[in-house]
Design a protein around this motif. Structure first.
Motif, PDB file in Angstrom:
ATOM      1  N   VAL A  49       0.853  -1.187   0.000  1.00  0.00           N
ATOM      2  CA  VAL A  49       0.000   0.000   0.000  1.00  0.00           C
ATOM      3  C   VAL A  49       0.889   1.236   0.000  1.00  0.00           C
ATOM      4  CG1 VAL A  49      -1.849   1.207   1.195  1.00  0.00           C
ATOM      5  CG2 VAL A  49      -1.726  -1.288   1.303  1.00  0.00           C
ATOM      6  N   SER A  50       0.605   2.169  -0.922  1.00  0.00           N
ATOM      7  CA  SER A  50       1.428   3.391  -0.973  1.00  0.00           C
ATOM      8  C   SER A  50       0.758   4.483  -0.153  1.00  0.00           C
ATOM      9  CB  SER A  50       1.614   3.849  -2.417  1.00  0.00           C
ATOM     10  OG  SER A  50       0.405   4.324  -2.939  1.00  0.00           O
ATOM     11  N   TYR A  51       1.587   5.214   0.572  1.00  0.00           N
ATOM     12  CA  TYR A  51       1.113   6.343   1.369  1.00  0.00           C
ATOM     13  C   TYR A  51       1.892   7.567   0.912  1.00  0.00           C
ATOM     14  CZ  TYR A  51      -0.224   9.214   5.329  1.00  0.00           C
ATOM     15  OH  TYR A  51      -0.727  10.221   6.101  1.00  0.00           O
ATOM     16  N   GLN A  52       1.171   8.598   0.504  1.00  0.00           N
ATOM     17  CA  GLN A  52       1.808   9.805   0.007  1.00  0.00           C
ATOM     18  C   GLN A  52       1.650  10.919   1.034  1.00  0.00           C
ATOM     19  OE1 GLN A  52      -0.029  10.544  -3.766  1.00  0.00           O
ATOM     20  NE2 GLN A  52       1.125   8.929  -4.786  1.00  0.00           N
ATOM     21  N   PHE A  53       2.712  11.703   1.177  1.00  0.00           N
ATOM     22  CA  PHE A  53       2.702  12.828   2.108  1.00  0.00           C
ATOM     23  C   PHE A  53       3.597  13.922   1.563  1.00  0.00           C
ATOM     24  CE2 PHE A  53       5.975   9.872   3.316  1.00  0.00           C
ATOM     25  CZ  PHE A  53       7.064  10.666   3.621  1.00  0.00           C
TER      26      PHE A  53
ATOM     27  N   ILE B 299       8.595  16.037  13.142  1.00  0.00           N
ATOM     28  CA  ILE B 299       7.364  15.327  12.793  1.00  0.00           C
ATOM     29  C   ILE B 299       6.808  15.929  11.509  1.00  0.00           C
ATOM     30  CG2 ILE B 299       5.072  14.637  13.573  1.00  0.00           C
ATOM     31  CD1 ILE B 299       7.484  13.519  15.212  1.00  0.00           C
ATOM     32  N   ILE B 300       6.625  15.079  10.494  1.00  0.00           N
ATOM     33  CA  ILE B 300       6.154  15.556   9.195  1.00  0.00           C
ATOM     34  C   ILE B 300       4.667  15.301   9.024  1.00  0.00           C
ATOM     35  CG2 ILE B 300       6.402  15.239   6.705  1.00  0.00           C
ATOM     36  CD1 ILE B 300       9.333  14.570   7.268  1.00  0.00           C
ATOM     37  N   VAL B 301       4.217  14.088   9.325  1.00  0.00           N
ATOM     38  CA  VAL B 301       2.808  13.726   9.162  1.00  0.00           C
ATOM     39  C   VAL B 301       2.255  13.318  10.514  1.00  0.00           C
ATOM     40  CG1 VAL B 301       1.192  12.148   8.054  1.00  0.00           C
ATOM     41  CG2 VAL B 301       3.196  12.944   6.807  1.00  0.00           C
ATOM     42  N   ASN B 302       1.224  14.038  10.952  1.00  0.00           N
ATOM     43  CA  ASN B 302       0.522  13.716  12.189  1.00  0.00           C
ATOM     44  C   ASN B 302      -0.963  13.897  11.912  1.00  0.00           C
ATOM     45  OD1 ASN B 302      -0.357  13.268  14.753  1.00  0.00           O
ATOM     46  ND2 ASN B 302       0.889  14.840  15.715  1.00  0.00           N
ATOM     47  N   ASN B 303      -1.650  12.803  11.615  1.00  0.00           N
ATOM     48  CA  ASN B 303      -3.058  12.869  11.240  1.00  0.00           C
ATOM     49  C   ASN B 303      -3.977  12.996  12.436  1.00  0.00           C
ATOM     50  OD1 ASN B 303      -2.592  12.736   8.483  1.00  0.00           O
ATOM     51  ND2 ASN B 303      -2.463  10.503   8.528  1.00  0.00           N
ATOM     52  N   SER B 304      -3.461  12.939  13.634  1.00  0.00           N
ATOM     53  CA  SER B 304      -4.316  13.069  14.810  1.00  0.00           C
ATOM     54  C   SER B 304      -4.659  14.521  15.084  1.00  0.00           C
ATOM     55  CB  SER B 304      -3.646  12.453  16.033  1.00  0.00           C
ATOM     56  OG  SER B 304      -2.486  13.187  16.366  1.00  0.00           O
TER      57      SER B 304
ATOM     58  N   GLY C  32      -4.186   8.155  12.889  1.00  0.00           N
ATOM     59  CA  GLY C  32      -3.455   9.104  13.722  1.00  0.00           C
ATOM     60  C   GLY C  32      -2.732   8.477  14.887  1.00  0.00           C
ATOM     61  N   SER C  33      -2.741   7.148  15.013  1.00  0.00           N
ATOM     62  CA  SER C  33      -2.025   6.527  16.128  1.00  0.00           C
ATOM     63  C   SER C  33      -0.535   6.379  15.845  1.00  0.00           C
ATOM     64  CB  SER C  33      -2.637   5.175  16.472  1.00  0.00           C
ATOM     65  OG  SER C  33      -2.569   4.314  15.350  1.00  0.00           O
ATOM     66  N   LEU C  34      -0.141   6.505  14.573  1.00  0.00           N
ATOM     67  CA  LEU C  34       1.263   6.542  14.192  1.00  0.00           C
ATOM     68  C   LEU C  34       1.532   7.829  13.418  1.00  0.00           C
ATOM     69  CD1 LEU C  34       1.932   2.889  12.948  1.00  0.00           C
ATOM     70  CD2 LEU C  34       2.548   3.877  15.146  1.00  0.00           C
ATOM     71  N   VAL C  35       2.790   8.273  13.424  1.00  0.00           N
ATOM     72  CA  VAL C  35       3.187   9.484  12.706  1.00  0.00           C
ATOM     73  C   VAL C  35       4.447   9.197  11.894  1.00  0.00           C
ATOM     74  CG1 VAL C  35       2.198  11.019  14.443  1.00  0.00           C
ATOM     75  CG2 VAL C  35       4.587  10.386  14.586  1.00  0.00           C
ATOM     76  N   ILE C  36       4.718  10.093  10.942  1.00  0.00           N
ATOM     77  CA  ILE C  36       5.949   9.990  10.159  1.00  0.00           C
ATOM     78  C   ILE C  36       6.881  11.107  10.608  1.00  0.00           C
ATOM     79  CG2 ILE C  36       6.975  10.129   7.868  1.00  0.00           C
ATOM     80  CD1 ILE C  36       4.413   8.989   6.739  1.00  0.00           C
ATOM     81  N   ALA C  37       8.120  10.734  10.920  1.00  0.00           N
ATOM     82  CA  ALA C  37       9.134  11.699  11.367  1.00  0.00           C
ATOM     83  C   ALA C  37      10.318  11.656  10.425  1.00  0.00           C
ATOM     84  CB  ALA C  37       9.581  11.385  12.785  1.00  0.00           C
TER      85      ALA C  37
ATOM     86  N   ASP D  23      14.035  11.279   9.570  1.00  0.00           N
ATOM     87  CA  ASP D  23      15.156  10.544  10.154  1.00  0.00           C
ATOM     88  C   ASP D  23      16.359  10.743   9.243  1.00  0.00           C
ATOM     89  OD1 ASP D  23      16.725   8.856  11.642  1.00  0.00           O
ATOM     90  OD2 ASP D  23      15.882   7.024  10.810  1.00  0.00           O
ATOM     91  N   GLY D  24      16.979  11.901   9.347  1.00  0.00           N
ATOM     92  CA  GLY D  24      18.089  12.237   8.458  1.00  0.00           C
ATOM     93  C   GLY D  24      17.543  12.475   7.061  1.00  0.00           C
ATOM     94  N   GLU D  25      17.973  11.674   6.105  1.00  0.00           N
ATOM     95  CA  GLU D  25      17.483  11.771   4.732  1.00  0.00           C
ATOM     96  C   GLU D  25      16.300  10.848   4.487  1.00  0.00           C
ATOM     97  OE1 GLU D  25      18.554  13.969   2.397  1.00  0.00           O
ATOM     98  OE2 GLU D  25      19.762  14.792   4.025  1.00  0.00           O
ATOM     99  N   SER D  26      15.997   9.943   5.411  1.00  0.00           N
ATOM    100  CA  SER D  26      14.884   9.018   5.255  1.00  0.00           C
ATOM    101  C   SER D  26      13.771   9.393   6.233  1.00  0.00           C
ATOM    102  CB  SER D  26      15.368   7.591   5.478  1.00  0.00           C
ATOM    103  OG  SER D  26      15.831   7.448   6.805  1.00  0.00           O
ATOM    104  N   TYR D  27      12.807   8.500   6.365  1.00  0.00           N
ATOM    105  CA  TYR D  27      11.657   8.750   7.227  1.00  0.00           C
ATOM    106  C   TYR D  27      11.462   7.568   8.155  1.00  0.00           C
ATOM    107  CZ  TYR D  27      10.959  12.221   3.647  1.00  0.00           C
ATOM    108  OH  TYR D  27      11.158  13.260   2.795  1.00  0.00           O
ATOM    109  N   ALA D  28      10.935   7.855   9.335  1.00  0.00           N
ATOM    110  CA  ALA D  28      10.685   6.821  10.330  1.00  0.00           C
ATOM    111  C   ALA D  28       9.232   6.911  10.773  1.00  0.00           C
ATOM    112  CB  ALA D  28      11.605   6.995  11.529  1.00  0.00           C
ATOM    113  N   ILE D  29       8.649   5.781  11.084  1.00  0.00           N
ATOM    114  CA  ILE D  29       7.279   5.744  11.590  1.00  0.00           C
ATOM    115  C   ILE D  29       7.369   5.526  13.093  1.00  0.00           C
ATOM    116  CG2 ILE D  29       5.106   4.503  11.508  1.00  0.00           C
ATOM    117  CD1 ILE D  29       5.722   3.957   8.560  1.00  0.00           C
ATOM    118  N   LEU D  30       6.714   6.438  13.830  1.00  0.00           N
ATOM    119  CA  LEU D  30       6.809   6.448  15.292  1.00  0.00           C
ATOM    120  C   LEU D  30       5.421   6.401  15.918  1.00  0.00           C
ATOM    121  CD1 LEU D  30       9.327   9.400  15.688  1.00  0.00           C
ATOM    122  CD2 LEU D  30       9.863   6.979  15.728  1.00  0.00           C
ATOM    123  N   PRO D  31       5.314   5.955  17.172  1.00  0.00           N
ATOM    124  CA  PRO D  31       4.051   6.041  17.904  1.00  0.00           C
ATOM    125  C   PRO D  31       3.696   7.499  18.201  1.00  0.00           C
ATOM    126  CG  PRO D  31       5.568   4.512  18.969  1.00  0.00           C
ATOM    127  CD  PRO D  31       6.322   5.201  17.896  1.00  0.00           C
TER     128      PRO D  31
END
Length: 178
Positions: free
Chosen positions: A93-97, A149-154, A119-124, A126-134
């Motif tokens: 599944v692709s997720y765009q942000f 924090i880049i994406v926070n749907n909550s 909204g229970s997870l967010v995208i942060a 992480d240097g040049e990449s991205y990490a999914i965090l609680p």
């Protein structure tokens, strides 16, 4: 004729004449009697310069400490992101942000995708990449320093709608697949 050895040496060297030597000795005697001398002015100026230098040094020291604390905080946040990021995210599944006005795409599994949309997870970042965090960790990170924090749907993004917009009543869902 000459009161001290320094004046005698200056006279022998030819740097001063008798008139100037007498004038200097009279001026020294006068300063001793009246208590007025240029030494007091010089001492006051030196003390003032020391105070100014001390204040300037303290301001520079505070600035260095502030910069160092900022670097330490950033390093601590990066370490938190590395420790708590979710590793098993690969899927179909692709997720765009949006990151810095560029559209980015991540491929996630359905469970992670649903958690991101809810909204229970967010995208942060992480240097040049991205990490999914609680979400709880993301809130702690945002309290300390913004920008990670880049994406926070909550978060409820209240958008100002135009009263004349005929489509204002129709809300576009976040999980819309194209």
């Amino acid at each position: 004729m000459v009161k001290n050895a320094l004046q005698a040496q200056l006279l022998k060297a030819g740097l001063v004449d008798n008139k100037k030597a007498k004038k200097l000795s009279k001026q020294a005697v006068h300063e001793q009697r009246t208590g007025q001398s240029e030494e007091a002015e010089l001492k006051a100026k030196i003390a003032q310069d020391k105070q100014e230098k001390l204040a300037k040094d303290q301001a520079l020291d505070l600035e260095k400490k502030r910069l160092l604390q900022g670097k330490e905080l950033k390093a601590a946040i990066i370490q938190m992101i590395h420790q708590h990021k979710i590793m098993q995210t690969d899927g179909d599944v692709s997720y765009q942000f949006i990151d810095e006005s560029k559209i980015k795409k991540m491929y996630l599994n359905q469970q992670i995708y649903n958690a991101l949309v809810s909204g229970s997870l967010v995208i942060a970042k992480d240097g040049e990449s991205y990490a999914i965090l609680p979400k709880a960790l993301a809130e702690r990170i945002n309290d300390k320093m913004t920008g990670f924090i880049i994406v926070n749907n909550s978060e409820k993004n209240e958008q100002i709608t135009d009263e004349e917009d005929p489509y204002a009543a129709y809300v576009i869902p976040d999980d819309l697949m194209w």
